[in-house]
Motif scaffolding. Structure first.
Motif, PDB file in Angstrom:
ATOM      1  N   THR A   1      59.003 -32.075 -78.320  1.00 57.57           N
ATOM      2  CA  THR A   1      58.206 -32.654 -79.575  1.00 57.57           C
ATOM      3  C   THR A   1      57.480 -31.939 -80.203  1.00 57.57           C
ATOM      4  O   THR A   1      57.081 -30.740 -79.744  1.00 57.57           O
ATOM      5  CB  THR A   1      57.165 -33.930 -78.839  1.00 57.57           C
ATOM      6  OG1 THR A   1      56.181 -33.091 -77.866  1.00 57.57           O
ATOM      7  CG2 THR A   1      58.353 -34.821 -78.125  1.00 57.57           C
ATOM      8  N   SER A   2      57.028 -32.088 -81.378  1.00 59.02           N
ATOM      9  CA  SER A   2      56.174 -31.458 -82.316  1.00 59.02           C
ATOM     10  C   SER A   2      54.738 -31.127 -81.649  1.00 59.02           C
ATOM     11  O   SER A   2      54.235 -30.193 -81.695  1.00 59.02           O
ATOM     12  CB  SER A   2      56.093 -31.704 -83.892  1.00 59.02           C
ATOM     13  OG  SER A   2      55.542 -33.027 -83.881  1.00 59.02           O
ATOM     14  N   ASP A   3      54.286 -32.459 -81.099  1.00 58.93           N
ATOM     15  CA  ASP A   3      52.904 -32.633 -80.775  1.00 58.93           C
ATOM     16  C   ASP A   3      53.099 -33.087 -79.128  1.00 58.93           C
ATOM     17  O   ASP A   3      54.409 -33.956 -78.878  1.00 58.93           O
ATOM     18  CB  ASP A   3      51.923 -33.033 -81.139  1.00 58.93           C
ATOM     19  CG  ASP A   3      51.750 -32.556 -82.624  1.00 58.93           C
ATOM     20  OD1 ASP A   3      50.717 -31.835 -82.669  1.00 58.93           O
ATOM     21  OD2 ASP A   3      52.459 -32.607 -83.527  1.00 58.93           O
ATOM     22  N   GLY A   4      52.095 -33.003 -78.038  1.00 63.69           N
ATOM     23  CA  GLY A   4      52.226 -33.818 -77.133  1.00 63.69           C
ATOM     24  C   GLY A   4      51.044 -34.683 -77.207  1.00 63.69           C
ATOM     25  O   GLY A   4      51.095 -35.760 -77.624  1.00 63.69           O
ATOM     26  N   ILE A   5      49.772 -34.223 -76.730  1.00 63.97           N
ATOM     27  CA  ILE A   5      48.778 -35.009 -76.838  1.00 63.97           C
ATOM     28  C   ILE A   5      47.998 -34.703 -78.196  1.00 63.97           C
ATOM     29  O   ILE A   5      47.710 -33.570 -78.316  1.00 63.97           O
ATOM     30  CB  ILE A   5      47.749 -34.467 -75.612  1.00 63.97           C
ATOM     31  CG1 ILE A   5      48.279 -35.094 -74.327  1.00 63.97           C
ATOM     32  CG2 ILE A   5      46.311 -35.271 -75.835  1.00 63.97           C
ATOM     33  CD1 ILE A   5      47.394 -34.098 -73.161  1.00 63.97           C
TER      34      ILE A   5
END
Length: 405
Positions: free
Chosen positions: A276-280
């Motif tokens: 993903t591009s971001d997680g949290i």
């Protein structure tokens, strides 16, 4: 002696009582099979009116619960709203495929399938909601085209309480997949959400002004946020979710509009982010129009697999500059009481932890515990963290150069 005789008689009567209770007939819901009420599963005939008629009969039934059944087959369905309140609990079982119009202009509403003002609604089955969004995605350019067409989300819930959805698959939405507004006490279990990673604005689950939502055992791969948590959402529990592709589990963006509400009491556990591009992610607009509180978040037992930004607090969010509001300057969103524990895996960037908070409202009480994120990107060296305007602590096993005292 009298008490012994009484006890003996009672024991003799128990089997008869059990037989009497067991022999009572189980009240089954009245089943409304959409095929028997005029729907045609040929993938071409518009079944909107037939579905509305079935809903009206099931929702208006006064005695016992109702069950609407969609058998296997391809049921073409235009924009439809199922509106309550209903006289009884409703089961909506989908084993077939519901097909949205390919042409986005053929859906004359914001959401393709919308449920409103309903209590005790259960949606289940192993069927598919096919948004047929491929032809719509090139039209999703509103950030640069003011005349862009309005695209519909796949399924929406507004003012729906004490309800659930499970086991359904949502495929190739035109915009977002599942949208929740002012929904309370709702369970999402075993749902699969799928769209290509390059499909724009196809958020998996999006919610605002909601409370007491549970999301369990769900797989989400899409072109935007796997889960987007917006203004006024509280008491949200997310666990055993796989996210990828997508933009992670995002709180926000927040602060853009006036009269936004606090977001608090979020628990995210046992999650896998893959590619993903971001997680949290927590994102607030750099120039806020509202002053709200984001608080009491727990993130625990989370695996990152080649995630670009595993942990990202971004209080300078501005996707398409320039971003201007009446109150220019730093974000007015206060972030506090955030715990991140046992976050591990690989980052595609050297900066695996980005904590970029507001200068005017610094982040408070942010805890990093047992953070083991390794740099797996092109830039060499160990993973690092970046901190701006933040108060907090780091403890446990830290496999990166952190920046909290």
């Amino acid at each position: 002696m009298t008490s012994i005789v009484y006890a003996f008689k009672t024991l003799c009567l128990l089997p008869l009582l059990f037989i009497a209770v067991a022999s009572r007939p189980t009240v089954k819901p009245k089943v409304f099979n959409v095929k028997r009420h005029g729907s045609i599963p040929d993938g071409k005939t518009d079944n909107t009116d037939a579905f509305i008629r079935v809903w009206s009969r099931a929702c208006g039934r006064r005695s016992g619960s109702s069950k609407i059944y969609v058998p296997k087959g391809n049921f073409y369905l235009g924009g439809v709203e199922f509106v309550g309140p209903c006289k009884n609990p409703i089961e909506f079982v989908i084993d077939g495929t519901l097909l949205a119009p390919e042409n986005p202009s053929d859906i004359k509403q914001d959401t393709w399938i919308n449920f409103r003002y309903i209590n005790d609604l259960s949606i289940s089955g192993f069927g598919t909601l096919d948004g047929q969004g491929k032809k719509s995605w090139p039209l999703n350019d509103c950030h640069k085209n003011p005349n862009c067409p309005k695209l519909a989300m796949t399924m929406g819930f507004a003012f729906v309480n004490n309800s659930n959805i499970k086991d359904i698959t949502s495929l190739n939405s035109k915009m977002g997949h599942l949208n929740f507004f002012s929904v309370h006490y709702f369970n999402i279990t075993g749902v699969t959400i799928t769209a290509p990673g390059d499909s724009p604005n196809t958020d998996g689950i999006k919610m605002g002004s909601c409370s007491n939502i549970q999301i369990f055992n769900t797989n989400i791969g899409t072109g935007d946020d796997c889960i987007a948590i917006l203004s006024g959402t509280t008491n949200l529990n997310i666990s055993n979710v796989k996210c990828g592709p997508g933009h992670g589990i995002s709180v926000g963006s927040l602060g853009k509009n006036k009269d936004e509400k606090d977001v608090k009491d979020l628990t995210v556990k046992d999650i896998i982010f893959n590619g993903t591009s971001d997680g949290i992610r927590i994102k607030t607009w750099e120039s806020s129009a509202s002053k709200i509180l984001v608080s009491n978040f727990v993130y625990e037992n989370i695996q990152m697999i080649d995630v670009e930004k595993p942990i990202n607090i971004d209080q300078k969010y501005c996707p398409h500059p320039p971003c201007e509001h009446e109150n220019k300057g730093e974000s007015h969103v206060q972030i506090q009481d955030v715990k991140l524990k046992n976050i591990y895996g690989t980052s595609k960037n050297k900066v695996a932890v980005n904590l970029q908070c507001s200068k005017r409202f610094p982040c408070k009480n942010v805890e990093l515990i047992d953070i083991n994120l390794k740099n797996n990107g092109l830039e060499g060296g160990p993973s690092t963290a970046k901190c701006e305007n933040i108060n907090g602590s780091a403890s446990g096993k830290m496999a990166l150069q952190h920046c909290l005292n």
